[in-house]
Scaffold this motif. Sequence first.
Motif, PDB file in Angstrom:
ATOM      1  N   ASN A  30      29.424   3.107 -88.163  1.00 48.34           N
ATOM      2  CA  ASN A  30      28.983   2.882 -89.543  1.00 48.34           C
ATOM      3  C   ASN A  30      29.582   1.647 -90.209  1.00 48.34           C
ATOM      4  O   ASN A  30      29.435   1.484 -91.420  1.00 48.34           O
ATOM      5  N   TYR A  31      30.238   0.787 -89.434  1.00 47.86           N
ATOM      6  CA  TYR A  31      30.960  -0.312 -90.075  1.00 47.86           C
ATOM      7  C   TYR A  31      30.053  -1.282 -90.833  1.00 47.86           C
ATOM      8  O   TYR A  31      30.511  -2.007 -91.717  1.00 47.86           O
ATOM      9  N   MET A  32      28.742  -1.277 -90.520  1.00 50.19           N
ATOM     10  CA  MET A  32      27.812  -2.138 -91.256  1.00 50.19           C
ATOM     11  C   MET A  32      27.023  -1.356 -92.312  1.00 50.19           C
ATOM     12  O   MET A  32      26.118  -1.891 -92.944  1.00 50.19           O
ATOM     13  N   ASN A  33      27.385  -0.112 -92.499  1.00 48.17           N
ATOM     14  CA  ASN A  33      26.709   0.753 -93.468  1.00 48.17           C
ATOM     15  C   ASN A  33      27.469   0.703 -94.796  1.00 48.17           C
ATOM     16  O   ASN A  33      28.628   1.116 -94.856  1.00 48.17           O
ATOM     17  N   PRO A  34      26.859   0.230 -95.881  1.00 45.10           N
ATOM     18  CA  PRO A  34      27.588   0.144 -97.157  1.00 45.10           C
ATOM     19  C   PRO A  34      28.083   1.495 -97.654  1.00 45.10           C
ATOM     20  O   PRO A  34      29.128   1.576 -98.305  1.00 45.10           O
ATOM     21  N   GLU A  35      27.356   2.568 -97.327  1.00 49.77           N
ATOM     22  CA  GLU A  35      27.792   3.904 -97.746  1.00 49.77           C
ATOM     23  C   GLU A  35      29.128   4.274 -97.111  1.00 49.77           C
ATOM     24  O   GLU A  35      29.936   4.979 -97.712  1.00 49.77           O
ATOM     25  N   TYR A  36      29.338   3.806 -95.886  1.00 49.26           N
ATOM     26  CA  TYR A  36      30.614   4.083 -95.214  1.00 49.26           C
ATOM     27  C   TYR A  36      31.772   3.496 -96.015  1.00 49.26           C
ATOM     28  O   TYR A  36      32.813   4.139 -96.191  1.00 49.26           O
ATOM     29  N   TRP A  37      31.579   2.290 -96.525  1.00 47.07           N
ATOM     30  CA  TRP A  37      32.672   1.622 -97.234  1.00 47.07           C
ATOM     31  C   TRP A  37      32.966   2.279 -98.578  1.00 47.07           C
ATOM     32  O   TRP A  37      34.086   2.199 -99.087  1.00 47.07           O
ATOM     33  N   LEU A  38      31.978   2.977 -99.129  1.00 42.37           N
ATOM     34  CA  LEU A  38      32.242   3.751-100.351  1.00 42.37           C
ATOM     35  C   LEU A  38      33.139   4.946-100.031  1.00 42.37           C
ATOM     36  O   LEU A  38      34.028   5.297-100.811  1.00 42.37           O
ATOM     37  N   VAL A  39      32.887   5.560 -98.878  1.00 43.45           N
ATOM     38  CA  VAL A  39      33.727   6.682 -98.446  1.00 43.45           C
ATOM     39  C   VAL A  39      35.137   6.176 -98.129  1.00 43.45           C
ATOM     40  O   VAL A  39      36.136   6.808 -98.490  1.00 43.45           O
ATOM     41  N   TYR A  40      35.211   5.031 -97.474  1.00 41.89           N
ATOM     42  CA  TYR A  40      36.508   4.420 -97.161  1.00 41.89           C
ATOM     43  C   TYR A  40      37.277   4.140 -98.458  1.00 41.89           C
ATOM     44  O   TYR A  40      38.481   4.410 -98.555  1.00 41.89           O
ATOM     45  N   ALA A  41      36.566   3.603 -99.449  1.00 39.52           N
ATOM     46  CA  ALA A  41      37.200   3.303-100.739  1.00 39.52           C
ATOM     47  C   ALA A  41      37.721   4.572-101.397  1.00 39.52           C
ATOM     48  O   ALA A  41      38.794   4.574-102.016  1.00 39.52           O
ATOM     49  N   LYS A  42      36.981   5.646-101.242  1.00 43.03           N
ATOM     50  CA  LYS A  42      37.398   6.918-101.844  1.00 43.03           C
ATOM     51  C   LYS A  42      38.692   7.416-101.199  1.00 43.03           C
ATOM     52  O   LYS A  42      39.595   7.896-101.891  1.00 43.03           O
ATOM     53  N   PHE A  43      38.782   7.274 -99.875  1.00 42.93           N
ATOM     54  CA  PHE A  43      40.026   7.670 -99.207  1.00 42.93           C
ATOM     55  C   PHE A  43      41.182   6.778 -99.666  1.00 42.93           C
ATOM     56  O   PHE A  43      42.281   7.264 -99.949  1.00 42.93           O
ATOM     57  N   ALA A  44      40.935   5.481 -99.756  1.00 40.52           N
ATOM     58  CA  ALA A  44      41.985   4.548-100.175  1.00 40.52           C
ATOM     59  C   ALA A  44      42.472   4.865-101.590  1.00 40.52           C
ATOM     60  O   ALA A  44      43.671   4.804-101.874  1.00 40.52           O
ATOM     61  N   ALA A  45      41.542   5.227-102.475  1.00 37.36           N
ATOM     62  CA  ALA A  45      41.929   5.588-103.845  1.00 37.36           C
ATOM     63  C   ALA A  45      42.759   6.868-103.848  1.00 37.36           C
ATOM     64  O   ALA A  45      43.740   6.984-104.595  1.00 37.36           O
ATOM     65  N   LEU A  46      42.376   7.800-103.006  1.00 38.32           N
ATOM     66  CA  LEU A  46      43.098   9.073-102.917  1.00 38.32           C
ATOM     67  C   LEU A  46      44.567   8.861-102.572  1.00 38.32           C
ATOM     68  O   LEU A  46      45.451   9.510-103.132  1.00 38.32           O
ATOM     69  N   VAL A  47      44.826   7.933-101.647  1.00 33.63           N
ATOM     70  CA  VAL A  47      46.205   7.709-101.188  1.00 33.63           C
ATOM     71  C   VAL A  47      46.844   6.491-101.872  1.00 33.63           C
ATOM     72  O   VAL A  47      47.859   5.968-101.414  1.00 33.63           O
ATOM     73  N   ASN A  48      46.220   6.054-102.976  1.00 35.19           N
ATOM     74  CA  ASN A  48      46.774   4.979-103.816  1.00 35.19           C
ATOM     75  C   ASN A  48      46.944   3.642-103.096  1.00 35.19           C
ATOM     76  O   ASN A  48      47.907   2.907-103.340  1.00 35.19           O
ATOM     77  N   LYS A  49      46.004   3.315-102.228  1.00 30.65           N
ATOM     78  CA  LYS A  49      46.024   2.007-101.568  1.00 30.65           C
ATOM     79  C   LYS A  49      44.969   1.126-102.238  1.00 30.65           C
ATOM     80  O   LYS A  49      43.856   0.959-101.742  1.00 30.65           O
ATOM     81  N   GLU A  50      45.352   0.573-103.378  1.00 29.42           N
ATOM     82  CA  GLU A  50      44.381  -0.147-104.202  1.00 29.42           C
ATOM     83  C   GLU A  50      43.859  -1.421-103.542  1.00 29.42           C
ATOM     84  O   GLU A  50      42.713  -1.819-103.765  1.00 29.42           O
ATOM     85  N   ARG A  51      44.686  -2.051-102.741  1.00 26.62           N
ATOM     86  CA  ARG A  51      44.215  -3.246-102.042  1.00 26.62           C
ATOM     87  C   ARG A  51      43.077  -2.885-101.083  1.00 26.62           C
ATOM     88  O   ARG A  51      42.111  -3.635-100.934  1.00 26.62           O
ATOM     89  N   ASP A  52      43.195  -1.721-100.463  1.00 28.36           N
ATOM     90  CA  ASP A  52      42.140  -1.261 -99.556  1.00 28.36           C
ATOM     91  C   ASP A  52      40.887  -0.840-100.327  1.00 28.36           C
ATOM     92  O   ASP A  52      39.768  -0.972 -99.825  1.00 28.36           O
ATOM     93  N   VAL A  53      41.082  -0.319-101.534  1.00 27.07           N
ATOM     94  CA  VAL A  53      39.935   0.016-102.388  1.00 27.07           C
ATOM     95  C   VAL A  53      39.139  -1.258-102.669  1.00 27.07           C
ATOM     96  O   VAL A  53      37.911  -1.299-102.504  1.00 27.07           O
ATOM     97  N   TYR A  54      39.854  -2.292-103.068  1.00 25.12           N
ATOM     98  CA  TYR A  54      39.223  -3.580-103.355  1.00 25.12           C
ATOM     99  C   TYR A  54      38.486  -4.109-102.120  1.00 25.12           C
ATOM    100  O   TYR A  54      37.327  -4.543-102.201  1.00 25.12           O
TER     101      TYR A  54
END
Length: 263
Positions: A109-133
């Motif tokens: 799913n690395y080219m799927n934009p929906e995947y990156w929204l899920v990735y961002a959600k995980f990053a926000a959960l664990v307070n990795k704001e640089r990864d959210v960005y």
Amino acid sequence: MKMKGICILFVWFIAIAAFYEMKISNAGETAAQMTQGNLYEKAVFLKEDGKSDEAISMFSKFMDTSNDELKRTDAMLEQCMIMKAMKIRAWKSKAKEAQQKVKILYRTNYMNPEYWLVYAKFAALVNKERDVYGAFKKAFFYKPGYPEGYRVKGDLYSYLAKNTDPSESTASTAIGYEDVPVRKENSVRYQKGKEAKESYEMALSNSTLDNDRKVYIYYKIGVLEMDILSNKEDAVKNWRKAVELSPGSMYGKKSAELLSKNQ
């Protein structure tokens, strides 16, 4: 000739039967998808309404009925966020499980934009704001102007703002500014709130956004203005827009409820 005519009619009959069978099958799939979507949206609303246990249960029901591993992982992360807010220690083990799923899903799913929204959600959960960005940068790279991406970005920056200490200042880490009083404008919480609002407004500017999403966003901007940006007047304006657009919807009713308490 008579036999040939019978054969042609038989072939037509088979074709028509197959066509209607396919239509019924597709209708069934659409109904199932709608049911799953309704479960997810209901779970999100329960979370917004402060009914945390019910929201967790509803997300579980969604996960039980969905075969989409990406959406199931998204729902699991929503559960983690609720559990973390409730200070339920098990959120960490569930987050590790979700993290593993996110890693596995990357392969396909690395080219799927929906995947990156899920990735961002995980990053926000664990307070990795640089990864959210970084995740949102990827999402918009693969789908420029992505309205759902901006909607989720608004949600996640609202979440980050809500979970940021109001006393944290953008100037507090600079040498010589350690004792500068924290004003609204130099509050990290406020800056994240502004980022959330700008993202919501980007979503609203997209002509493809449906009314349900618009009502949700107006409601969310209202909450953001009231709780993070400390602007009651704009909060009321946005809740009014939600009510005017869809008074009978979940978020229209919720906005009306908030209006009655803040006018």
